[in-house]
Design an enzyme around this catalytic site. Sequence first.
Site, short mmCIF file in Angstrom:
data_model
loop_
_atom_site.label_atom_id
_atom_site.label_comp_id
_atom_site.label_asym_id
_atom_site.label_seq_id
_atom_site.Cartn_x
_atom_site.Cartn_y
_atom_site.Cartn_z
N ASN A 130 0.90 -1.12 -0.18
CA ASN A 130 -0.08 0.01 -0.05
C ASN A 130 0.81 1.22 0.01
O ASN A 130 1.56 1.45 1.03
CB ASN A 130 -0.80 0.03 1.21
CG ASN A 130 -1.77 1.22 1.68
OD1 ASN A 130 -1.89 2.16 0.70
ND2 ASN A 130 -2.20 1.51 2.62
N TRP A 131 1.15 2.02 -1.07
CA TRP A 131 1.97 3.09 -1.34
C TRP A 131 1.38 4.25 -0.68
O TRP A 131 2.13 5.16 -0.44
CB TRP A 131 2.15 3.48 -2.71
CG TRP A 131 3.26 2.11 -3.48
CD1 TRP A 131 3.40 1.01 -2.87
CD2 TRP A 131 3.81 2.35 -4.60
NE1 TRP A 131 4.02 0.33 -3.92
CE2 TRP A 131 4.51 0.81 -4.81
CE3 TRP A 131 4.08 3.14 -5.73
CZ2 TRP A 131 5.13 0.51 -6.13
CZ3 TRP A 131 4.62 2.67 -6.84
CH2 TRP A 131 5.15 1.53 -6.70
N LYS A 132 0.14 4.17 -0.47
CA LYS A 132 -0.50 5.72 0.37
C LYS A 132 -0.17 6.86 -0.64
O LYS A 132 -0.08 6.66 -1.95
CB LYS A 132 0.07 5.69 1.89
CG LYS A 132 -0.23 4.49 2.46
CD LYS A 132 0.16 4.60 3.78
CE LYS A 132 -0.01 3.28 4.60
NZ LYS A 132 0.14 3.35 6.29
N HIS A 186 -9.33 1.34 5.21
CA HIS A 186 -7.90 1.53 5.77
C HIS A 186 -8.10 2.41 6.98
O HIS A 186 -8.81 3.51 6.81
CB HIS A 186 -7.09 2.00 4.71
CG HIS A 186 -5.68 2.15 5.43
ND1 HIS A 186 -5.22 2.90 6.09
CD2 HIS A 186 -4.59 1.13 5.23
CE1 HIS A 186 -3.97 2.56 6.34
NE2 HIS A 186 -3.69 1.52 5.89
N GLU A 188 -6.63 4.76 7.90
CA GLU A 188 -6.41 6.47 7.55
C GLU A 188 -7.45 6.85 7.12
O GLU A 188 -7.81 8.14 7.14
CB GLU A 188 -5.01 6.32 6.71
CG GLU A 188 -3.74 6.25 7.30
CD GLU A 188 -2.49 5.56 6.63
OE1 GLU A 188 -2.56 5.62 5.38
OE2 GLU A 188 -1.90 5.13 7.32
N GLU A 203 -5.29 -4.67 10.74
CA GLU A 203 -4.12 -3.79 11.01
C GLU A 203 -4.45 -3.11 12.18
O GLU A 203 -5.36 -1.94 12.27
CB GLU A 203 -4.18 -2.65 9.65
CG GLU A 203 -3.76 -3.30 8.23
CD GLU A 203 -3.40 -2.39 7.41
OE1 GLU A 203 -2.25 -2.53 6.95
OE2 GLU A 203 -3.87 -1.47 7.21
N GLY A 238 2.78 2.44 10.83
CA GLY A 238 3.69 3.27 10.16
C GLY A 238 4.22 3.86 11.58
O GLY A 238 5.04 4.86 11.90
N SER A 250 3.52 -2.21 10.41
CA SER A 250 5.15 -2.18 10.44
C SER A 250 5.50 -3.43 10.32
O SER A 250 6.66 -3.85 10.81
CB SER A 250 5.58 -1.63 12.01
OG SER A 250 5.12 -0.48 12.04
N GLY A 283 2.81 -1.17 4.25
CA GLY A 283 3.09 0.30 4.01
C GLY A 283 4.41 0.68 3.64
O GLY A 283 5.07 0.39 2.62
N GLY A 284 5.04 1.38 4.78
CA GLY A 284 6.45 1.89 4.45
C GLY A 284 7.30 1.10 3.84
O GLY A 284 8.02 1.44 2.85
P1 PGA Z 1 3.26 0.36 7.76
O1 PGA Z 1 1.67 0.40 7.01
O2 PGA Z 1 3.65 -0.96 7.28
O3 PGA Z 1 3.79 1.57 7.18
O4 PGA Z 1 2.98 0.29 9.21
C1 PGA Z 1 0.63 -0.41 6.90
C2 PGA Z 1 -0.45 -0.11 6.15
O5 PGA Z 1 -1.13 0.94 6.80
O6 PGA Z 1 -1.37 -0.71 5.57
#
Ligand code: PGA
Length: 249
Positions: free
Chosen positions: A9-11, A94, A96, A166, A172, A212, A233-234
Amino acid sequence: MRKKIVAGNWKMNKNMQETEALLSEVSAKLPDTSATVMVSPTFVNLASAVNQLEDSTIEVIAQNMHFAESGAYTGEISADMLLNIGINTVILGHSERRAYFGETDEILEKKVKAALAKNMTVMFCFGEELADRKSDNHFSVVESQLKNALFGLDASAWSSIILAYEPVWAIGTGETASPEQAQEMHAFVRKTIATAFDQTIADNVSILYGGSVKPSNAEEIFSKPDVDGGLIGGAALVADDFIAIVKAI
Ligand code: PGA
């Protein structure tokens, strides 16, 4: 059918050139794997990503969509628009989106239904906040998120659903749920689905862990029996890290 999945997930990261470069590197380094590998660049780069990965096994998926077919929804994207450029899977719910864009269970249920009505696959995200875990409410929070958005669906819908647990406190933050915490929640989710629907549906749904995940912890998390992969994510923004996570599965 339950399968192993690693999804990036590149956000809101990577411009057009950076997207192209990262996709080139990831597809060049992709190992032979029976797992499904997915990437989710931003909306503006989705069509070019689909074209770039035409001959690749990597699937391009979207980070969000609106529930309406079309119309006066400034800034939004419909299921048909995604399908039209070759996107068949969408991430919904998600944390966010829930926290910053006001997406409630009610809105998410509409989005899930809209995507399924178009035969899309939904990657549905859910998870508790830190306060929920501290007050020992994490199971009930997760249960109500699933119930409110998914349990009104027909049993047949479950073949088009992927779940992603999640925990918000792990996204993050560098703080990962322990493999045991992930396993415990994934097993709880399967049990909840078995009760609401049936055991076959519960056994067949893929449940990813997200929060993470990195090369150093992926293998241990993925080794748990109810963890079918990860939403990354990251670490998905660095080709070597993402590839190491794919190898870990
Ligand atoms: P993260 O994000 O790996 O940076 O913690 C995961 C996500 O939000 O899907």
